[in-house]
Motif scaffolding. Structure first.
Motif, short mmCIF file in Angstrom:
data_model
loop_
_atom_site.label_atom_id
_atom_site.label_comp_id
_atom_site.label_asym_id
_atom_site.label_seq_id
_atom_site.Cartn_x
_atom_site.Cartn_y
_atom_site.Cartn_z
N GLN A 1 0.83 -1.21 0.00
CA GLN A 1 0.00 0.00 0.00
C GLN A 1 0.86 1.26 0.00
O GLN A 1 0.55 2.24 -0.68
CB GLN A 1 -0.93 -0.01 1.21
CG GLN A 1 -1.80 1.23 1.37
CD GLN A 1 -2.81 1.39 0.24
OE1 GLN A 1 -2.98 0.51 -0.61
NE2 GLN A 1 -3.49 2.53 0.21
N THR B 1 -3.28 -5.86 -6.99
CA THR B 1 -2.97 -5.58 -5.58
C THR B 1 -3.15 -6.82 -4.72
O THR B 1 -2.31 -7.11 -3.84
CB THR B 1 -3.86 -4.44 -5.05
OG1 THR B 1 -3.66 -3.28 -5.85
CG2 THR B 1 -3.52 -4.11 -3.61
N GLU C 1 3.28 5.84 -6.03
CA GLU C 1 3.01 5.81 -7.47
C GLU C 1 1.76 6.60 -7.83
O GLU C 1 1.48 6.81 -9.02
CB GLU C 1 2.85 4.36 -7.93
CG GLU C 1 4.13 3.53 -7.76
CD GLU C 1 3.91 2.05 -8.00
OE1 GLU C 1 2.72 1.62 -8.00
OE2 GLU C 1 4.90 1.32 -8.16
N ALA C 2 0.99 7.03 -6.82
CA ALA C 2 -0.27 7.74 -7.09
C ALA C 2 0.00 9.11 -7.69
O ALA C 2 1.00 9.77 -7.38
CB ALA C 2 -1.05 7.89 -5.79
N SER D 1 -5.90 9.70 -4.95
CA SER D 1 -5.45 8.35 -5.28
C SER D 1 -4.55 7.79 -4.19
O SER D 1 -4.60 6.61 -3.85
CB SER D 1 -4.69 8.36 -6.61
OG SER D 1 -5.52 8.77 -7.66
N HIS E 1 2.12 1.85 -3.45
CA HIS E 1 1.05 2.39 -4.31
C HIS E 1 0.86 3.88 -4.05
O HIS E 1 0.55 4.64 -4.98
CB HIS E 1 -0.25 1.64 -4.05
CG HIS E 1 -0.25 0.27 -4.66
ND1 HIS E 1 -1.32 -0.58 -4.60
CD2 HIS E 1 0.70 -0.40 -5.36
CE1 HIS E 1 -1.04 -1.72 -5.22
NE2 HIS E 1 0.18 -1.63 -5.68
N TYR F 1 -6.41 -3.15 -11.34
CA TYR F 1 -5.64 -2.65 -10.21
C TYR F 1 -5.91 -3.47 -8.95
O TYR F 1 -4.98 -3.82 -8.20
CB TYR F 1 -5.99 -1.17 -9.98
CG TYR F 1 -5.48 -0.59 -8.69
CD1 TYR F 1 -4.16 -0.17 -8.57
CD2 TYR F 1 -6.32 -0.47 -7.58
CE1 TYR F 1 -3.69 0.35 -7.38
CE2 TYR F 1 -5.85 0.06 -6.39
CZ TYR F 1 -4.54 0.46 -6.30
OH TYR F 1 -4.08 0.98 -5.11
#
Length: 320
Positions: free
Chosen positions: A29, A201, A35-36, A41, A32, A197
Protein backbone atom coordinates in the motif's frame (compact mmCIF):
# COMPACT_ATOMS: atom_id res chain seq x y z
CA UNK A 1 4.16 -32.69 25.19
CA UNK A 2 2.34 -30.47 27.69
CA UNK A 3 -0.73 -28.57 26.50
CA UNK A 4 0.73 -25.22 27.53
CA UNK A 5 3.83 -25.93 25.43
CA UNK A 6 1.73 -26.91 22.41
CA UNK A 7 -0.37 -23.79 22.92
CA UNK A 8 2.71 -21.54 23.01
CA UNK A 9 4.14 -23.09 19.83
CA UNK A 10 0.81 -22.76 17.99
CA UNK A 11 0.36 -19.08 18.90
CA UNK A 12 4.00 -18.20 18.38
CA UNK A 13 3.65 -19.44 14.82
CA UNK A 14 0.32 -17.66 14.21
CA UNK A 15 1.66 -14.34 15.47
CA UNK A 16 4.82 -14.51 13.35
CA UNK A 17 2.75 -15.33 10.27
CA UNK A 18 0.24 -12.57 11.08
CA UNK A 19 3.00 -9.97 11.45
CA UNK A 20 4.58 -10.95 8.13
CA UNK A 21 1.27 -10.95 6.25
CA UNK A 22 0.21 -7.54 7.56
CA UNK A 23 3.68 -6.11 6.89
CA UNK A 24 3.42 -7.23 3.24
CA UNK A 25 0.00 -5.60 2.91
CA UNK A 26 1.21 -2.30 4.37
CA UNK A 27 4.38 -2.31 2.29
CA UNK A 28 2.43 -2.76 -0.96
CA UNK A 29 0.00 0.00 0.00
CA UNK A 30 2.84 2.44 0.78
CA UNK A 31 4.41 1.74 -2.61
CA UNK A 32 1.05 2.39 -4.31
CA UNK A 33 0.92 5.73 -2.50
CA UNK A 34 4.25 6.74 -4.00
CA UNK A 35 3.01 5.81 -7.47
CA UNK A 36 -0.27 7.74 -7.09
CA UNK A 37 -0.73 10.82 -9.25
CA UNK A 38 -2.78 12.85 -6.74
CA UNK A 39 -3.74 12.94 -3.04
CA UNK A 40 -7.12 11.32 -3.63
CA UNK A 41 -5.45 8.35 -5.28
CA UNK A 42 -2.77 8.25 -2.57
CA UNK A 43 -5.41 8.02 0.18
CA UNK A 44 -7.43 5.42 -1.66
CA UNK A 45 -7.97 1.99 -0.17
CA UNK A 46 -6.90 2.63 3.45
CA UNK A 47 -10.32 1.46 4.68
CA UNK A 48 -9.65 -1.86 2.98
CA UNK A 49 -6.19 -2.08 4.58
CA UNK A 50 -7.82 -1.81 8.01
CA UNK A 51 -10.24 -4.61 7.07
CA UNK A 52 -7.45 -6.83 5.75
CA UNK A 53 -5.45 -6.32 8.97
CA UNK A 54 -8.56 -7.14 11.06
CA UNK A 55 -8.30 -3.84 12.91
CA UNK A 56 -11.17 -1.71 11.58
CA UNK A 57 -13.61 -2.01 14.48
CA UNK A 58 -10.94 -1.43 17.14
CA UNK A 59 -9.48 1.52 15.24
CA UNK A 60 -12.79 3.38 15.14
CA UNK A 61 -13.31 2.81 18.86
CA UNK A 62 -10.18 4.93 19.41
CA UNK A 63 -10.32 7.42 16.54
CA UNK A 64 -13.15 9.40 14.94
CA UNK A 65 -11.85 9.44 11.40
CA UNK A 66 -9.42 7.78 9.07
CA UNK A 67 -6.11 9.61 9.17
CA UNK A 68 -3.35 8.04 7.12
CA UNK A 69 -0.43 8.73 9.46
CA UNK A 70 -2.40 7.71 12.55
CA UNK A 71 -3.51 4.52 10.83
CA UNK A 72 0.03 3.55 9.79
CA UNK A 73 1.26 4.08 13.33
CA UNK A 74 -1.73 2.10 14.67
CA UNK A 75 -1.02 -0.87 12.40
CA UNK A 76 2.75 -0.92 12.91
CA UNK A 77 3.94 0.03 16.39
CA UNK A 78 0.87 1.02 18.42
CA UNK A 79 0.67 -0.73 21.81
CA UNK A 80 -3.11 -0.10 21.71
CA UNK A 81 -3.65 -2.43 18.75
CA UNK A 82 -3.47 -6.14 19.62
CA UNK A 83 -2.88 -6.88 15.93
CA UNK A 84 -0.12 -4.30 15.40
CA UNK A 85 3.12 -5.67 14.01
CA UNK A 86 4.93 -4.75 17.21
CA UNK A 87 2.43 -6.55 19.46
CA UNK A 88 2.31 -9.63 17.23
CA UNK A 89 6.10 -9.97 17.43
CA UNK A 90 6.06 -9.37 21.20
CA UNK A 91 3.46 -12.14 21.64
CA UNK A 92 5.53 -14.44 19.41
CA UNK A 93 8.60 -13.79 21.57
CA UNK A 94 6.65 -14.38 24.81
CA UNK A 95 5.41 -17.71 23.48
CA UNK A 96 8.91 -18.65 22.28
CA UNK A 97 10.38 -17.84 25.70
CA UNK A 98 7.95 -20.28 27.32
CA UNK A 99 9.24 -23.06 25.05
CA UNK A 100 12.94 -22.20 24.72
CA UNK A 101 14.06 -25.66 25.80
CA UNK A 102 12.51 -27.34 22.74
CA UNK A 103 13.09 -24.61 20.13
CA UNK A 104 16.36 -24.08 18.23
CA UNK A 105 18.56 -21.57 20.03
CA UNK A 106 18.91 -19.59 16.78
CA UNK A 107 15.15 -19.02 16.67
CA UNK A 108 15.22 -17.39 20.08
CA UNK A 109 18.25 -15.30 19.09
CA UNK A 110 16.51 -13.98 15.95
CA UNK A 111 13.31 -13.13 17.85
CA UNK A 112 15.28 -11.53 20.67
CA UNK A 113 17.38 -9.45 18.28
CA UNK A 114 14.21 -8.14 16.66
CA UNK A 115 12.68 -7.39 20.07
CA UNK A 116 15.72 -5.43 21.20
CA UNK A 117 15.63 -3.34 18.02
CA UNK A 118 11.92 -2.48 18.42
CA UNK A 119 12.59 0.28 20.95
CA UNK A 120 14.88 1.97 18.43
CA UNK A 121 12.17 1.80 15.75
CA UNK A 122 9.64 3.43 18.09
CA UNK A 123 11.98 6.35 18.69
CA UNK A 124 12.64 7.02 15.00
CA UNK A 125 10.68 9.78 13.25
CA UNK A 126 7.49 8.56 11.58
CA UNK A 127 8.73 8.93 8.00
CA UNK A 128 7.73 6.79 5.06
CA UNK A 129 11.28 5.45 4.65
CA UNK A 130 11.55 4.41 8.30
CA UNK A 131 8.17 2.71 8.08
CA UNK A 132 9.21 0.80 4.97
CA UNK A 133 12.47 -0.21 6.67
CA UNK A 134 10.49 -1.50 9.67
CA UNK A 135 8.12 -3.49 7.44
CA UNK A 136 11.08 -5.01 5.61
CA UNK A 137 12.65 -5.93 8.97
CA UNK A 138 9.45 -7.71 10.06
CA UNK A 139 9.24 -9.66 6.79
CA UNK A 140 12.90 -10.70 6.77
CA UNK A 141 12.73 -11.68 10.46
CA UNK A 142 9.71 -13.89 9.78
CA UNK A 143 11.40 -15.51 6.78
CA UNK A 144 14.58 -16.09 8.79
CA UNK A 145 12.56 -17.72 11.59
CA UNK A 146 10.84 -20.00 9.09
CA UNK A 147 14.24 -20.91 7.67
CA UNK A 148 15.54 -21.80 11.15
CA UNK A 149 12.46 -23.93 11.82
CA UNK A 150 12.72 -25.79 8.50
CA UNK A 151 16.46 -26.37 8.71
CA UNK A 152 16.89 -27.10 12.41
CA UNK A 153 13.80 -28.77 13.88
CA UNK A 154 13.06 -32.46 13.84
CA UNK A 155 9.68 -33.32 12.31
CA UNK A 156 8.14 -34.22 15.65
CA UNK A 157 5.10 -32.96 17.51
CA UNK A 158 6.46 -29.46 18.34
CA UNK A 159 7.23 -28.87 14.65
CA UNK A 160 3.72 -30.00 13.70
CA UNK A 161 1.98 -27.59 16.07
CA UNK A 162 4.05 -24.75 14.62
CA UNK A 163 3.00 -25.76 11.11
CA UNK A 164 -0.71 -25.93 11.93
CA UNK A 165 -0.55 -22.38 13.32
CA UNK A 166 1.26 -21.06 10.27
CA UNK A 167 -0.95 -22.67 7.60
CA UNK A 168 -4.23 -21.85 9.34
CA UNK A 169 -3.27 -18.21 9.84
CA UNK A 170 -2.14 -17.94 6.21
CA UNK A 171 -5.31 -19.53 4.80
CA UNK A 172 -7.50 -17.17 6.82
CA UNK A 173 -5.50 -14.14 5.63
CA UNK A 174 -5.77 -15.16 1.97
CA UNK A 175 -9.56 -15.47 2.33
CA UNK A 176 -9.78 -12.10 4.09
CA UNK A 177 -7.78 -10.32 1.38
CA UNK A 178 -9.88 -11.86 -1.40
CA UNK A 179 -13.11 -11.04 0.44
CA UNK A 180 -12.14 -7.38 0.79
CA UNK A 181 -11.07 -7.29 -2.88
CA UNK A 182 -14.37 -8.78 -4.06
CA UNK A 183 -16.32 -6.23 -2.01
CA UNK A 184 -14.23 -3.38 -3.42
CA UNK A 185 -14.77 -4.76 -6.91
CA UNK A 186 -18.55 -4.69 -6.46
CA UNK A 187 -18.55 -1.14 -5.05
CA UNK A 188 -16.47 0.25 -7.90
CA UNK A 189 -18.33 -1.49 -10.73
CA UNK A 190 -20.81 1.35 -11.12
CA UNK A 191 -18.10 4.02 -11.58
CA UNK A 192 -16.19 2.14 -14.22
CA UNK A 193 -12.93 1.74 -12.27
CA UNK A 194 -10.23 -0.39 -13.84
CA UNK A 195 -10.51 -3.62 -11.84
CA UNK A 196 -7.10 -4.76 -13.02
CA UNK A 197 -5.64 -2.65 -10.21
CA UNK A 198 -7.52 -4.51 -7.46
CA UNK A 199 -6.58 -8.00 -8.61
CA UNK A 200 -2.98 -6.96 -9.15
CA UNK A 201 -2.97 -5.58 -5.58
CA UNK A 202 -4.45 -8.80 -4.15
CA UNK A 203 -1.68 -10.79 -5.84
CA UNK A 204 0.96 -8.39 -4.49
CA UNK A 205 -0.50 -8.59 -0.95
CA UNK A 206 -0.06 -12.35 -1.14
CA UNK A 207 3.35 -12.27 -2.81
CA UNK A 208 1.80 -14.13 -5.72
CA UNK A 209 2.17 -11.85 -8.73
CA UNK A 210 5.25 -13.54 -10.22
CA UNK A 211 3.85 -17.03 -9.70
CA UNK A 212 0.47 -16.07 -11.17
CA UNK A 213 1.80 -14.30 -14.25
CA UNK A 214 3.89 -17.35 -15.15
CA UNK A 215 0.73 -19.45 -15.11
CA UNK A 216 -1.53 -16.95 -16.88
CA UNK A 217 0.58 -14.65 -19.09
CA UNK A 218 -0.31 -11.88 -19.75
CA UNK A 219 -3.91 -11.76 -18.51
CA UNK A 220 -5.28 -10.39 -15.21
CA UNK A 221 -8.87 -11.68 -15.17
CA UNK A 222 -10.63 -11.74 -11.82
CA UNK A 223 -11.81 -15.35 -12.22
CA UNK A 224 -8.28 -16.53 -12.96
CA UNK A 225 -6.79 -14.64 -10.01
CA UNK A 226 -9.47 -15.95 -7.64
CA UNK A 227 -9.11 -19.50 -8.89
CA UNK A 228 -5.31 -19.27 -8.52
CA UNK A 229 -5.43 -17.92 -4.96
CA UNK A 230 -8.16 -20.30 -3.81
CA UNK A 231 -7.59 -23.59 -5.62
CA UNK A 232 -4.01 -23.71 -6.96
CA UNK A 233 -2.42 -26.83 -5.47
CA UNK A 234 1.19 -25.70 -5.84
CA UNK A 235 1.09 -22.05 -4.72
CA UNK A 236 2.00 -21.86 -0.99
CA UNK A 237 -0.44 -19.05 -0.18
CA UNK A 238 -3.51 -20.49 -1.89
CA UNK A 239 -6.35 -21.59 0.37
CA UNK A 240 -6.24 -25.17 -0.90
CA UNK A 241 -2.47 -25.48 -0.41
CA UNK A 242 -2.67 -24.13 3.15
CA UNK A 243 -5.57 -26.36 4.18
CA UNK A 244 -3.95 -29.45 2.65
CA UNK A 245 -0.94 -28.76 4.87
CA UNK A 246 -3.13 -28.23 7.96
CA UNK A 247 -4.69 -31.65 7.33
CA UNK A 248 -1.29 -33.24 6.73
CA UNK A 249 0.05 -31.74 9.97
CA UNK A 250 -2.91 -33.04 12.01
CA UNK A 251 -2.41 -36.51 10.48
CA UNK A 252 1.23 -36.33 11.56
CA UNK A 253 0.26 -35.42 15.13
CA UNK A 254 -2.01 -38.46 15.24
CA UNK A 255 0.42 -40.78 13.50
CA UNK A 256 -2.01 -41.26 10.61
CA UNK A 257 -4.77 -42.60 12.88
CA UNK A 258 -8.14 -41.05 13.66
CA UNK A 259 -8.88 -41.33 17.38
CA UNK A 260 -12.20 -40.81 19.11
CA UNK A 261 -11.07 -37.45 20.48
CA UNK A 262 -9.79 -36.20 17.07
CA UNK A 263 -12.61 -37.58 14.90
CA UNK A 264 -14.62 -34.32 14.81
CA UNK A 265 -11.54 -32.33 13.83
CA UNK A 266 -10.72 -34.72 10.98
CA UNK A 267 -14.33 -34.63 9.78
CA UNK A 268 -14.31 -30.82 9.72
CA UNK A 269 -11.04 -30.73 7.75
CA UNK A 270 -12.49 -33.25 5.29
CA UNK A 271 -15.64 -31.13 4.88
CA UNK A 272 -13.53 -28.06 4.15
CA UNK A 273 -11.44 -29.92 1.59
CA UNK A 274 -14.58 -31.16 -0.18
CA UNK A 275 -16.08 -27.66 -0.18
CA UNK A 276 -12.96 -26.27 -1.85
CA UNK A 277 -12.79 -29.13 -4.37
CA UNK A 278 -16.48 -28.89 -5.31
CA UNK A 279 -16.60 -25.09 -5.67
CA UNK A 280 -16.45 -23.87 -9.25
CA UNK A 281 -14.82 -20.46 -8.78
CA UNK A 282 -15.11 -19.40 -12.41
CA UNK A 283 -18.89 -19.94 -12.46
CA UNK A 284 -19.60 -17.81 -9.36
CA UNK A 285 -20.44 -14.12 -9.31
CA UNK A 286 -18.84 -11.71 -6.81
CA UNK A 287 -21.65 -11.99 -4.24
CA UNK A 288 -21.41 -15.79 -4.29
CA UNK A 289 -17.64 -15.61 -3.94
CA UNK A 290 -17.94 -13.29 -0.95
CA UNK A 291 -20.36 -15.74 0.67
CA UNK A 292 -17.94 -18.58 -0.01
CA UNK A 293 -15.02 -16.63 1.49
CA UNK A 294 -17.07 -15.53 4.53
CA UNK A 295 -18.05 -19.13 5.06
CA UNK A 296 -14.43 -20.27 4.75
CA UNK A 297 -13.27 -17.69 7.32
CA UNK A 298 -15.89 -19.04 9.71
CA UNK A 299 -14.58 -22.54 9.00
CA UNK A 300 -11.04 -21.38 9.89
CA UNK A 301 -12.26 -20.11 13.26
CA UNK A 302 -14.08 -23.41 13.81
CA UNK A 303 -10.97 -25.43 12.98
CA UNK A 304 -8.89 -23.26 15.34
CA UNK A 305 -11.42 -23.80 18.14
CA UNK A 306 -11.68 -27.55 17.49
CA UNK A 307 -7.89 -27.89 17.30
CA UNK A 308 -7.56 -26.11 20.66
CA UNK A 309 -10.27 -28.29 22.23
CA UNK A 310 -8.85 -31.52 20.79
CA UNK A 311 -5.37 -30.87 22.19
CA UNK A 312 -6.46 -28.92 25.28
CA UNK A 313 -4.83 -25.70 24.19
CA UNK A 314 -5.58 -22.55 26.16
CA UNK A 315 -6.88 -19.54 24.29
CA UNK A 316 -4.38 -16.74 25.03
CA UNK A 317 -5.91 -13.52 26.29
CA UNK A 318 -3.98 -11.37 23.80
CA UNK A 319 -4.74 -13.36 20.65
CA UNK A 320 -7.60 -12.25 18.46
Amino acid sequence: MLSRVADSLYWMSRNIERAENNARVLSVQLIHMLEATNKESADRDWEEILEVCASSEDYYELYDRLDRETLIQYLTISPLNVNSLMNSMIYARENARATRDILPEELWEVLNEFHLSQKDWQELPNTRQHTQDYLKKVITTSMTLQGVIESSMTRGTPYTFIKVGKWLERAEKTARILNVTCEKNIKETSVGTNHYYYWLTALQFLNGYDAYIKEHPPTMKSKHVLSFLIKEETFPRSIRYCMNHVMEAVYNVEGGKISHYSEDLFQMLEVIRNEIDETDIEEMDMEQLMSFLDHFQDRCMTVSRMFSETYYLIEPVHAK
